[in-house]
Design a protein around this motif. Sequence first.
Motif: not given
Length: 155
Positions: A147-152
């Motif tokens: 899955t795409p990486r979430g917000p950091t």
Amino acid sequence: MVKYQENVLDRTFAALSDPTRRALLARLGDRESLSVSELAQPFPMSLPAIMKHLDVLSDAGLIAREKTGRTVACRLTAQPMEQAMEWLNRYQRFWSDALDRLAAFVEEDPWPPSQALSSQATAMPSPPSAPASRSSAGSTRRPKKSTPRGPTRKS
């Protein structure tokens, strides 16, 4: 049955529980008596630390100290070790008897009998070629979807 003084055995085994004290006793076993400084020589610890170990051995009655002038000599005393050996020998006899009975039982009726084992090996059917359970039969491994990486969080 021999009555052992519990506190004598406790002190003897407590004194023997430390490897440094056992090594000190082994050094004394080689000679009739040694001075404290001769006993302490091969050990990588201070003389006061050796003295504390000798105090424990002396309190247990395993060594006797004699002071001649400024020199303190130590020698082994046998009585506490004799009592400890009597106590240990009682359990050694118990376990030897129990293990002898077990060995006699095993030798008397070996299991599995060697003849039965060889005849069973030739008479056994071959294992089934089908899987053991349905769940493992139908499952195939699929590649994981990432899955795409979430917000950091920025500081």
